[in-house]
Scaffold this motif. Structure first.
Motif, PDB file in Angstrom:
ATOM      1  N   ASN A 137      -4.261   8.797   0.905  1.00 24.67           N
ATOM      2  CA  ASN A 137      -3.868   9.176   2.265  1.00 24.67           C
ATOM      3  C   ASN A 137      -5.083   9.166   3.172  1.00 24.67           C
ATOM      4  O   ASN A 137      -6.192   9.512   2.739  1.00 24.67           O
ATOM      5  N   HIS A 138      -4.875   8.775   4.427  1.00 23.96           N
ATOM      6  CA  HIS A 138      -5.936   8.745   5.432  1.00 23.96           C
ATOM      7  C   HIS A 138      -5.313   9.119   6.768  1.00 23.96           C
ATOM      8  O   HIS A 138      -4.204   8.675   7.089  1.00 23.96           O
ATOM      9  N   MET A 169      -3.983   6.134   8.750  1.00 25.71           N
ATOM     10  CA  MET A 169      -3.229   5.059   8.103  1.00 25.71           C
ATOM     11  C   MET A 169      -1.854   5.519   7.632  1.00 25.71           C
ATOM     12  O   MET A 169      -1.615   6.703   7.395  1.00 25.71           O
ATOM     13  N   HIS A 170      -0.966   4.534   7.483  1.00 28.12           N
ATOM     14  CA  HIS A 170       0.411   4.747   7.032  1.00 28.12           C
ATOM     15  C   HIS A 170       0.379   5.395   5.641  1.00 28.12           C
ATOM     16  O   HIS A 170      -0.257   4.864   4.723  1.00 28.12           O
ATOM     17  N   PRO A 171       1.082   6.510   5.438  1.00 27.41           N
ATOM     18  CA  PRO A 171       0.986   7.208   4.149  1.00 27.41           C
ATOM     19  C   PRO A 171       1.480   6.400   2.967  1.00 27.41           C
ATOM     20  O   PRO A 171       1.033   6.616   1.840  1.00 27.41           O
ATOM     21  N   CYS A 213      -1.350   2.600   2.256  1.00 26.81           N
ATOM     22  CA  CYS A 213      -2.779   2.917   2.362  1.00 26.81           C
ATOM     23  C   CYS A 213      -3.342   3.057   0.963  1.00 26.81           C
ATOM     24  O   CYS A 213      -2.672   3.586   0.060  1.00 26.81           O
ATOM     25  N   GLU A 230      -2.440   0.125   6.626  1.00 25.39           N
ATOM     26  CA  GLU A 230      -1.797  -0.149   7.907  1.00 25.39           C
ATOM     27  C   GLU A 230      -1.919   1.076   8.815  1.00 25.39           C
ATOM     28  O   GLU A 230      -1.918   2.218   8.333  1.00 25.39           O
ATOM     29  N   LEU A 231      -2.030   0.866  10.112  1.00 25.28           N
ATOM     30  CA  LEU A 231      -2.157   1.968  11.051  1.00 25.28           C
ATOM     31  C   LEU A 231      -0.920   2.856  10.999  1.00 25.28           C
ATOM     32  O   LEU A 231       0.211   2.377  10.901  1.00 25.28           O
ATOM     33  N   HIS A 232      -1.150   4.150  11.090  1.00 22.81           N
ATOM     34  CA  HIS A 232      -0.064   5.115  11.031  1.00 22.81           C
ATOM     35  C   HIS A 232       0.918   4.878  12.199  1.00 22.81           C
ATOM     36  O   HIS A 232       0.500   4.600  13.322  1.00 22.81           O
ATOM     37  N   LYS A 276       2.577   6.861  14.101  1.00 24.64           N
ATOM     38  CA  LYS A 276       2.416   7.701  15.299  1.00 24.64           C
ATOM     39  C   LYS A 276       1.230   7.250  16.143  1.00 24.64           C
ATOM     40  O   LYS A 276       1.253   7.386  17.374  1.00 24.64           O
ATOM     41  N   TRP A 277       0.189   6.700  15.510  1.00 31.06           N
ATOM     42  CA  TRP A 277      -0.957   6.214  16.302  1.00 31.06           C
ATOM     43  C   TRP A 277      -0.634   4.846  16.903  1.00 31.06           C
ATOM     44  O   TRP A 277      -1.111   4.523  17.982  1.00 31.06           O
ATOM     45  N   ARG A 278       0.192   4.080  16.190  1.00 30.03           N
ATOM     46  CA  ARG A 278       0.646   2.819  16.790  1.00 30.03           C
ATOM     47  C   ARG A 278       1.432   3.112  18.066  1.00 30.03           C
ATOM     48  O   ARG A 278       1.273   2.440  19.090  1.00 30.03           O
TER      49      ARG A 278
END
Length: 805
Positions: free
Chosen positions: A645-646, A649-651, A654, A669-671, A673-675
């Protein structure tokens, strides 16, 4: 520091050409950054007087002038300048004159011609046409006594040159024309003209009450009242020209006089409107909440760390930096108060930067200005005021609280010889100090020098050695080859350079970016999970207030910038330093206590992996595209990718990047919610890892070409759904095959839609190809079966799997 050569030669005039003076100053430690003529070359331009100016018969904006250029007959010249009038003397270009080159770089020649049917026998010139300034509002008006017919270059001294010095902070004593002349005299031996400051006899007894409440701010404060001053008086042209060649435009006579003395002797001063001062002056530290409107129009708020000059009502000036608007002189000023003070450098340093501006006065005071001649310089200023503006001088008021101590500094001659790299005698050192005007005594090979009050840079032995070296001449130092052998330092084979990493990423299709190390605090909180970032004391802006601990935010900003400009495919990377709190880090030459500063490499991929093409249709870059790039970057080292997990990043998409059991980075991949927060049409895939992991590599070891053909066997094992590919391969490699296993490759995954007789609903089948070989002999069937059996046994015991079928 900028000044004209003619002004310098008034104080020291060595028998050297202009370029030789520049070279001498540079080799003496006063680097001449630029040397240029006052005016570009031009010919046949003389002083002409307009005797008659009448309206052009065929043009409303032109006049026909009769100009006397000393040739007997008047010249008929057509001119469109609004100030062309009878009686003024202006630069006149004769027929055949060569004007300075224009934008095309070619000289402009004046020819006999006609303007709207009237013959013109020359041209009347503006300052811009002669490239003396940008003023082209009208003709350049010369002095009324300028000799008619004389070459303008001689009249205006246009063959002069302007020196621009690039001075180091320790050369405050050279921030004036006289200071440079003093250095030139020492370097060349040419005589130095000592200035004389004749006292101005007071004609009235008016004095201003002054109190120095902060001796740690001001060590000396001198001033006098000058009454009945004509502030509308015109500044003499010679002073205007000298100020212009120092890079200072003319303002008013009083301001020009103050600036002139500052450039001449390095003495900043200030002239108050005496009638606007309420009561007396108090030199003190500021008080929180006090405000001051400066001469530049800015209103600032001071505190107890900023020095001010205040009267009985309000703050009137920022000590050593800039005067206030309330007591500024104007056309209505009649009585003035002239002030010159010594401000402690420590009390002025850094104050200008707090208010985002700098001044010539502050530049000098924060480096140190001679405290011994405040009275003499006020006498000089007073004399100039009376000569130009008239007025009546009052008595001098000089208050001294505390001045810098001129502590003697000692230098060992033997030590000087060792540092300089050539033998120097005691007599040479004493001669060098004598030429510099320094009091020096010698005893037993040790020379003691008492610095004069204008030298704030002499505190240790090395300062004196530097002075000796300057006078001896850097060009005279011997060229000594190094004694130590020079051997090439070859990089180890186990590490590749950062440039190799850059080239590899570029070959993978990524473009390098370079971003600031300070970022938005929200990036650290959201994208790095850093709740306690390292904050800047003086950030450039609120969006750049903390030091970054991750490169992810910078890459997302680059992506957003490109997407806003209609980019469809973005692949970028950055190699940069990050900053993390770590109490175990100690302060060294390259580290700061409590801050770990490793180098990271990070990349971002967005859009189609190969761009638009007919051979492949995909929804865009996915996790495995970037995973493959990371594997290429780390090759030949083999990385392990473990679910992790990061914050950014997408849980479920990642992975942590591990090498030899140690986590070196993340990819994913970018999470979502941040996308959404960054308003991105698709989710980019990012990676970030320690640069050390990318630069390390295994050294190649020679192995002979195999003589015996390897054997391949395929097995299919049934395991639970939660068993990962990495877990299966790890178990296979741990099997005791007596060194026969050369490789294992997963080539098929089977998952039935519903439970069958051989497989439960929570199971899957993994097909693996085993490669077996020996460097000693061809494998027998017994050896192969034993190795395959060991693999199956290890999978059964370690993962609870079984052989299919």
């Amino acid at each position: 520091m900028q000044f004209p050569e003619s002004w310098l030669r008034e104080f020291c005039n060595p028998p050297l050409a202009t370029q030789q003076i520049a070279d001498t100053l540079t080799m003496g430690g006063l680097e001449v950054e630029e040397l240029r003529p006052v005016a570009p070359p031009f010919t046949k331009i003389v002083v002409g007087e307009i005797k008659e100016a009448v309206q052009h018969p065929n043009a409303d904006r032109l006049r026909v002038c009769q100009v006397d250029v000393g040739q007997g007959a008047l010249l008929n010249i057509v001119c469109g300048a609004p100030n062309a009038r009878v009686g003024i003397r202006v630069p006149t270009a004769l027929v055949g004159a060569q004007l300075p080159p224009g934008e095309e770089g070619k000289p402009f020649e004046i020819k006999l011609g006609k303007l709207r049917g009237v013959e013109s026998q020359g041209m009347l010139c503006s300052a811009r046409e002669l490239q003396l300034s940008e003023d082209h509002a009208g003709l350049l008006e010369l002095a009324s006594d300028a000799p008619i017919g004389k070459d303008v270059r001689e009249v205006l001294d246009l063959d002069d040159h302007v020196f621009t010095l690039k001075l180091t902070p320790n050369l405050a004593h050279a921030l004036s024309v006289y200071g440079v002349a003093r250095e030139l005299s020492a370097l060349t031996g040419a005589p130095l003209k000592q200035p004389k400051f004749e006292p101005v006899k007071p004609t009235h007894d008016t004095k201003l009450k002054v109190k120095i409440s902060a001796p740690d701010l001001c060590g000396r404060f001198s001033g006098r009242v000058v009454r009945n001053v004509n502030t509308k008086a015109k500044t003499p042209q010679w002073m205007v020209d000298r100020l212009a060649r120092c890079g200072q435009r003319s303002v008013t006579a009083l301001v020009d006089i103050s600036n002139y003395v500052m450039f001449e002797f390095g003495r900043p001063s200030h002239i108050f409107d005496y009638d606007k001062i309420h009561g007396g002056l108090d030199v003190r530290w500021g008080k929180p909440g006090e405000k001051l409107k400066l001469l530049n129009g800015n209103t600032i708020e001071v505190d107890e760390k900023v020095g001010v000059i205040a009267d009985d009502k309000e703050v009137e000036s920022l000590a050593g930096i800039m005067g206030g608007d309330a007591t500024a002189v104007s056309d209505d000023t009649k009585n003035v108060y002239v002030e010159a003070a010594f401000w402690w450098p420590e009390a002025v340093q850094g104050r200008s930067r707090r208010y985002n501006f700098s001044t010539d006065a502050g530049h000098r005071f924060e480096r140190g200005v001679d405290p011994s001649q405040t009275v003499e310089h006020i006498e000089h200023i007073t004399r100039l005021i009376i000569d130009i503006c008239g007025g009546e001088a009052g008595p001098m008021d000089d208050q001294v609280t505390k001045l810098p101590e001129n502590k003697p500094v000692s230098m060992r001659v033997a030590r000087a010889s060792k540092v300089i790299g050539m033998p120097v005698s005691e007599a040479q050192c004493l001669d060098a100090f004598k030429r510099l005007g320094l009091e020096a005594t010698a005893r037993d090979g040790v020379i003691t020098v008492t610095p004069p009050p204008y030298r704030f840079d002499m505190t240790i032995e090395e300062d004196l050695i530097e002075e000796v070296t300057r006078i001896v001449g850097y060009q005279n130092l011997p060229t000594t080859p190094p004694l130590a052998p020079i051997t090439a330092k070859l990089p180890p084979e186990s590490r590749r350079s950062r440039f190799a990493v850059r080239r590899l990423l570029a070959a993978l299709g990524y473009h390098e970016t370079i971003n600031f190390s300070f970022v938005d605090e929200a990036w650290e909180r959201d994208l790095a999970g850093n709740k306690d970032p390292i904050k800047l004391l003086n950030p450039m802006s609120s969006q750049m207030s903390v030091m970054r601990s991750s490169l992810v935010g910078s890459l997302l900003q680059v992506l957003k910038f490109n997407l806003d400009r209609k980019a469809e495919r973005v692949r970028v990377f950055e190699i940069g330093r990050v900053f993390q709190r770590d109490s175990s880090v100690a302060t060294t030459d390259s580290t700061v206590h409590g801050v770990n500063q490793p180098m990271h490499v990070a990349g971002l991929a967005y859009g189609e992996p190969d761009g638009l093409q007919w051979g492949r249709k995909s929804p865009g870059t996915d996790f495995y595209d970037v995973k493959g790039d990371v594997e290429s970057l780390l090759a030949p080292r083999t990385a392990e990718f473990v679910t992790a997990n990061h914050p950014a990043m997408h849980p479920g998409r990642c992975a942590a990047i591990r090498i030899d059991g140690q986590t070196v980075g993340m990819v994913g991949e970018l999470h979502p919610k941040w996308r959404q927060a960054w308003d991105l049409p698709h989710a980019p895939v990012l990676f970030e890892l320690d640069l050390d992991a990318a630069v390390q590599r295994h050294v190649a070891v020679f192995e002979p070409v195999p003589k015996f053909q390897p054997a391949e066997r395929d097995i299919a094992v049934i395991v639970r759904d939660e068993v990962t590919h990495d877990a299966l391969l790890r178990a296979i490699r741990e099997a005791d095959t007596h060194g026969l296993l050369r490789g294992a490759l997963l080539f098929d995954v089977y998952k039935p839609k519903q439970a069958t007789a051989g497989m439960a609903a929570n199971e899957k089948s993994l097909a693996v190809r085993l490669t077996l070989a020996s460097s000693e002999a061809t494998l027998t069937d017994e050896q192969i079966e034993a190795a395959v059996g060991a693999v199956v046994e290890r999978v059964t015991q370690g993962l609870g799997g079984r052989l299919r079928g």
